[in-house]
Design a protein around this motif. Structure first.
Motif, mmCIF file in Angstrom:
data_model
loop_
_atom_site.group_PDB
_atom_site.id
_atom_site.type_symbol
_atom_site.label_atom_id
_atom_site.label_comp_id
_atom_site.label_asym_id
_atom_site.label_seq_id
_atom_site.Cartn_x
_atom_site.Cartn_y
_atom_site.Cartn_z
ATOM 1 N N ASP A 106 2.391 16.653 -2.856
ATOM 2 C CA ASP A 106 3.157 15.511 -3.377
ATOM 3 C C ASP A 106 3.881 14.752 -2.268
ATOM 4 O O ASP A 106 3.881 13.517 -2.238
ATOM 5 C CB ASP A 106 4.175 15.977 -4.419
ATOM 6 N N ASP A 107 4.513 15.482 -1.343
ATOM 7 C CA ASP A 107 5.252 14.812 -0.272
ATOM 8 C C ASP A 107 4.314 14.029 0.639
ATOM 9 O O ASP A 107 4.636 12.915 1.066
ATOM 10 C CB ASP A 107 6.039 15.840 0.560
ATOM 11 N N ARG A 108 3.145 14.604 0.937
ATOM 12 C CA ARG A 108 2.190 13.906 1.802
ATOM 13 C C ARG A 108 1.653 12.657 1.110
ATOM 14 O O ARG A 108 1.447 11.616 1.745
ATOM 15 C CB ARG A 108 1.035 14.842 2.181
ATOM 16 N N LEU A 109 1.422 12.735 -0.202
ATOM 17 C CA LEU A 109 0.964 11.555 -0.918
ATOM 18 C C LEU A 109 2.033 10.475 -0.910
ATOM 19 O O LEU A 109 1.737 9.292 -0.706
ATOM 20 C CB LEU A 109 0.587 11.906 -2.353
ATOM 21 N N ASP A 110 3.295 10.866 -1.090
ATOM 22 C CA ASP A 110 4.381 9.887 -1.046
ATOM 23 C C ASP A 110 4.456 9.227 0.331
ATOM 24 O O ASP A 110 4.693 8.017 0.440
ATOM 25 C CB ASP A 110 5.717 10.559 -1.376
ATOM 26 N N GLU A 111 4.264 10.012 1.392
ATOM 27 C CA GLU A 111 4.262 9.441 2.739
ATOM 28 C C GLU A 111 3.144 8.422 2.895
ATOM 29 O O GLU A 111 3.339 7.350 3.483
ATOM 30 C CB GLU A 111 4.088 10.546 3.790
ATOM 31 N N ALA A 112 1.964 8.755 2.387
ATOM 32 C CA ALA A 112 0.827 7.838 2.489
ATOM 33 C C ALA A 112 1.090 6.547 1.724
ATOM 34 O O ALA A 112 0.762 5.450 2.192
ATOM 35 C CB ALA A 112 -0.441 8.515 1.978
ATOM 36 N N LEU A 113 1.713 6.653 0.539
ATOM 37 C CA LEU A 113 2.039 5.458 -0.242
ATOM 38 C C LEU A 113 3.117 4.632 0.455
ATOM 39 O O LEU A 113 3.077 3.394 0.441
ATOM 40 C CB LEU A 113 2.483 5.847 -1.649
ATOM 41 N N ASP A 114 4.082 5.303 1.075
ATOM 42 C CA ASP A 114 5.088 4.583 1.868
ATOM 43 C C ASP A 114 4.412 3.779 2.972
ATOM 44 O O ASP A 114 4.755 2.619 3.241
ATOM 45 C CB ASP A 114 6.077 5.563 2.506
ATOM 46 N N ARG A 115 3.442 4.413 3.627
ATOM 47 C CA ARG A 115 2.727 3.762 4.728
ATOM 48 C C ARG A 115 1.949 2.544 4.231
ATOM 49 O O ARG A 115 1.900 1.507 4.893
ATOM 50 C CB ARG A 115 1.771 4.779 5.372
ATOM 51 N N ALA A 116 1.372 2.659 3.047
ATOM 52 C CA ALA A 116 0.655 1.523 2.470
ATOM 53 C C ALA A 116 1.610 0.367 2.193
ATOM 54 O O ALA A 116 1.280 -0.799 2.452
ATOM 55 C CB ALA A 116 -0.059 1.954 1.190
ATOM 56 N N GLN A 117 2.794 0.678 1.657
ATOM 57 C CA GLN A 117 3.763 -0.382 1.388
ATOM 58 C C GLN A 117 4.262 -1.025 2.669
ATOM 59 O O GLN A 117 4.540 -2.226 2.702
ATOM 60 C CB GLN A 117 4.930 0.175 0.565
ATOM 61 N N GLN A 118 4.361 -0.248 3.746
ATOM 62 C CA GLN A 118 4.776 -0.809 5.026
ATOM 63 C C GLN A 118 3.699 -1.715 5.612
ATOM 64 O O GLN A 118 3.995 -2.767 6.186
ATOM 65 C CB GLN A 118 5.098 0.312 6.018
ATOM 66 N N ALA A 119 2.442 -1.321 5.474
ATOM 67 C CA ALA A 119 1.349 -2.090 6.062
ATOM 68 C C ALA A 119 0.970 -3.312 5.238
ATOM 69 O O ALA A 119 0.449 -4.290 5.775
ATOM 70 C CB ALA A 119 0.122 -1.188 6.234
ATOM 71 N N PHE A 120 1.247 -3.276 3.946
ATOM 72 C CA PHE A 120 0.782 -4.313 3.015
ATOM 73 C C PHE A 120 1.170 -5.740 3.413
ATOM 74 O O PHE A 120 0.345 -6.651 3.330
ATOM 75 C CB PHE A 120 1.298 -3.991 1.612
ATOM 76 N N PRO A 121 2.407 -5.970 3.881
ATOM 77 C CA PRO A 121 2.768 -7.358 4.206
ATOM 78 C C PRO A 121 1.947 -7.968 5.340
ATOM 79 O O PRO A 121 1.902 -9.188 5.486
ATOM 80 C CB PRO A 121 4.247 -7.249 4.623
ATOM 81 N N TYR A 122 1.280 -7.124 6.143
ATOM 82 C CA TYR A 122 0.583 -7.627 7.320
ATOM 83 C C TYR A 122 -0.924 -7.734 7.119
ATOM 84 O O TYR A 122 -1.659 -8.067 8.047
ATOM 85 C CB TYR A 122 0.875 -6.714 8.521
ATOM 86 N N ARG A 123 -1.397 -7.438 5.907
ATOM 87 C CA ARG A 123 -2.832 -7.509 5.653
ATOM 88 C C ARG A 123 -3.282 -8.943 5.545
ATOM 89 O O ARG A 123 -2.542 -9.815 5.101
ATOM 90 C CB ARG A 123 -3.215 -6.767 4.362
ATOM 91 N N GLY A 124 -4.519 -9.210 5.924
ATOM 92 C CA GLY A 124 -5.077 -10.558 5.841
ATOM 93 C C GLY A 124 -5.637 -10.837 4.460
ATOM 94 O O GLY A 124 -5.391 -10.122 3.500
ATOM 95 N N GLN A 125 -6.419 -11.874 4.354
ATOM 96 C CA GLN A 125 -7.106 -12.261 3.114
ATOM 97 C C GLN A 125 -6.138 -12.393 1.943
ATOM 98 O O GLN A 125 -6.323 -11.826 0.877
ATOM 99 C CB GLN A 125 -8.192 -11.230 2.768
ATOM 100 N N GLY A 126 -5.059 -13.155 2.197
ATOM 101 C CA GLY A 126 -4.119 -13.389 1.106
ATOM 102 C C GLY A 126 -3.176 -12.246 0.851
ATOM 103 O O GLY A 126 -2.420 -12.260 -0.099
ATOM 104 N N ARG A 127 -3.193 -11.214 1.731
ATOM 105 C CA ARG A 127 -2.307 -10.067 1.523
ATOM 106 C C ARG A 127 -1.076 -10.135 2.406
ATOM 107 O O ARG A 127 -0.366 -9.168 2.552
ATOM 108 C CB ARG A 127 -3.063 -8.775 1.805
ATOM 109 N N SER A 128 -0.875 -11.276 3.091
ATOM 110 C CA SER A 128 0.183 -11.339 4.086
ATOM 111 C C SER A 128 1.483 -11.928 3.560
ATOM 112 O O SER A 128 2.383 -12.214 4.323
ATOM 113 C CB SER A 128 -0.286 -12.165 5.290
#
Length: 249
Positions: A106-128
Motif C-alpha cells: 500500500d505504501d509503495r502504491l501511494d508513493e507511485a501515485l504521488d509521483r504521478a501527481q507530481q509529474a502530471f503538470p509537466y506532461r505534453g499533449q494537453g497534459r501541461s
C-alpha cells in the motif's frame, strides 16, 4: 483535473487490487482496464489515458512491448507491475515513473501515485495545465503550549521522522505531526518534489545534481546539504527541473 487511468493485467484480482486502491485516492479517474497486451495497446491508443498501470508479463504483447509500440508523444505515464525485481533498466528507458513488485504494498502504491501527481503538470499533449494552487500556505507546529505557523514559502525541505515529519526552514527545524505522504499532497508540485521516500525538496533549493552508477543521484542544496535522490523519483524530478529552468530562462 483528474488523472485518467488505465489498468492492464491478465490477473483479475491484481486489477481489482489496483482499482480498489485508486478509489481511495482523489484526483484519479479509472477510464479502462485490459487483460492482455494486444487489447491494451488498442485501448490505450484509443482512450489516451494520462497514466497506465501495466503488468510486465502478459499474453500477447508484454507490458514493455505495449509501451515501446506507442509513439512517445502518445505514451502515457506508466507504473509497471511485476513479480520479478529485474526490470528497472527497461522501465526507465521507457520513462516509466516506477515499477512495483507484486503483491503491491500500500505504501509503495501511494508513493507511485504521488509521483504521478507530481509529474502530471509537466506532461505534453494537453497534459501541461498547471494544477490548482495548493490550499496550504503555512504549517501549524506545536512548540510547547504555543502554535507556530511556518510559511510554506520558507520551507526548504521536509524529511520523514516515523509518523511525523521535520520541516527545515531558514536554518531551523520544526516537527510536524503529519506523515510525509500527507504533506506531499498539500504542496505545489511546481515548487516541491519528493526525491526519496523519506524526503521532499523545494526545487529552487537544488544547486547541483550528480548521477550515481546505480541511477540514484546526489543532490547538493544551496545551504550546503547533500541528499540522496532515489532512482525511482529521478524521471519526474528531471522533468520538473527542466520545466523550472525554462521558466527562469
Amino acid at each position: 483535473m483528474n488523472i485518467r487511468v488505465v489498468v492492464v493485467d491478465d490477473e483479475p484480482l491484481a486489477r481489482l487490487a489496483v482499482k480498489l486502491r485508486l478509489a481511495r485516492r482523489s484526483g484519479f479517474e479509472l477510464v479502462g482496464e485490459f487483460a492482455d497486451g494486444d487489447s491494451a495497446y488498442e485501448g490505450i491508443a484509443a482512450l489516451r489515458p494520462d497514466l497506465v498501470f501495466v503488468d510486465v508479463a502478459m499474453p500477447g504483447k508484454t507490458g514493455l512491448e505495449v509501451l515501446a509500440a506507442l509513439p512517445p508523444a502518445q505514451r502515457p505515464m506508466a507504473i509497471l507491475l511485476t513479480a520479478y525485481d529485474g526490470f528497472a533498466l527497461q522501465a526507465f528507458e521507457l520513462a516509466a515513473l516506477d515499477y512495483l513488485l507484486k503483491p503491491v504494498d500500500d505504501d509503495r502504491l501511494d508513493e507511485a501515485l504521488d509521483r504521478a501527481q507530481q509529474a502530471f503538470p509537466y506532461r505534453g499533449q494537453g497534459r501541461s495545465a498547471p494544477p490548482a494552487a495548493p490550499t496550504t500556505r503555512s504549517f501549524s507546529v506545536r512548540v510547547g503550549t504555543r502554535t507556530v505557523l511556518v510559511p510554506v514559502a520558507e520551507v526548504e525541505r521536509i524529511e520523514a521522522d516515523g509518523d511525523y515529519a521535520t520541516l527545515h526552514a531558514n536554518g531551523k527545524t520544526w516537527l510536524v505531526r503529519e506523515r510525509l505522504h500527507k504533506l506531499a499532497t498539500q504542496l505545489d508540485p511546481r515548487q516541491f518534489h519528493r526525491v526519496h521516500r523519506s524526503t521532499i525538496v523545494r526545487l529552487d533549493m537544488i544547486a547541483e545534481l550528480r548521477s550515481l552508477t546505480n541511477r540514484d543521484a546526489l543532490l547538493r542544496l544551496r545551504d550546503g546539504s547533500v541528499l540522496r535522490a532515489s532512482r525511482s523519483y529521478m524521471p519526474a524530478l528531471a522533468e520538473a527541473l527542466q520545466h523550472l529552468n525554462k521558466q527562469s530562462a
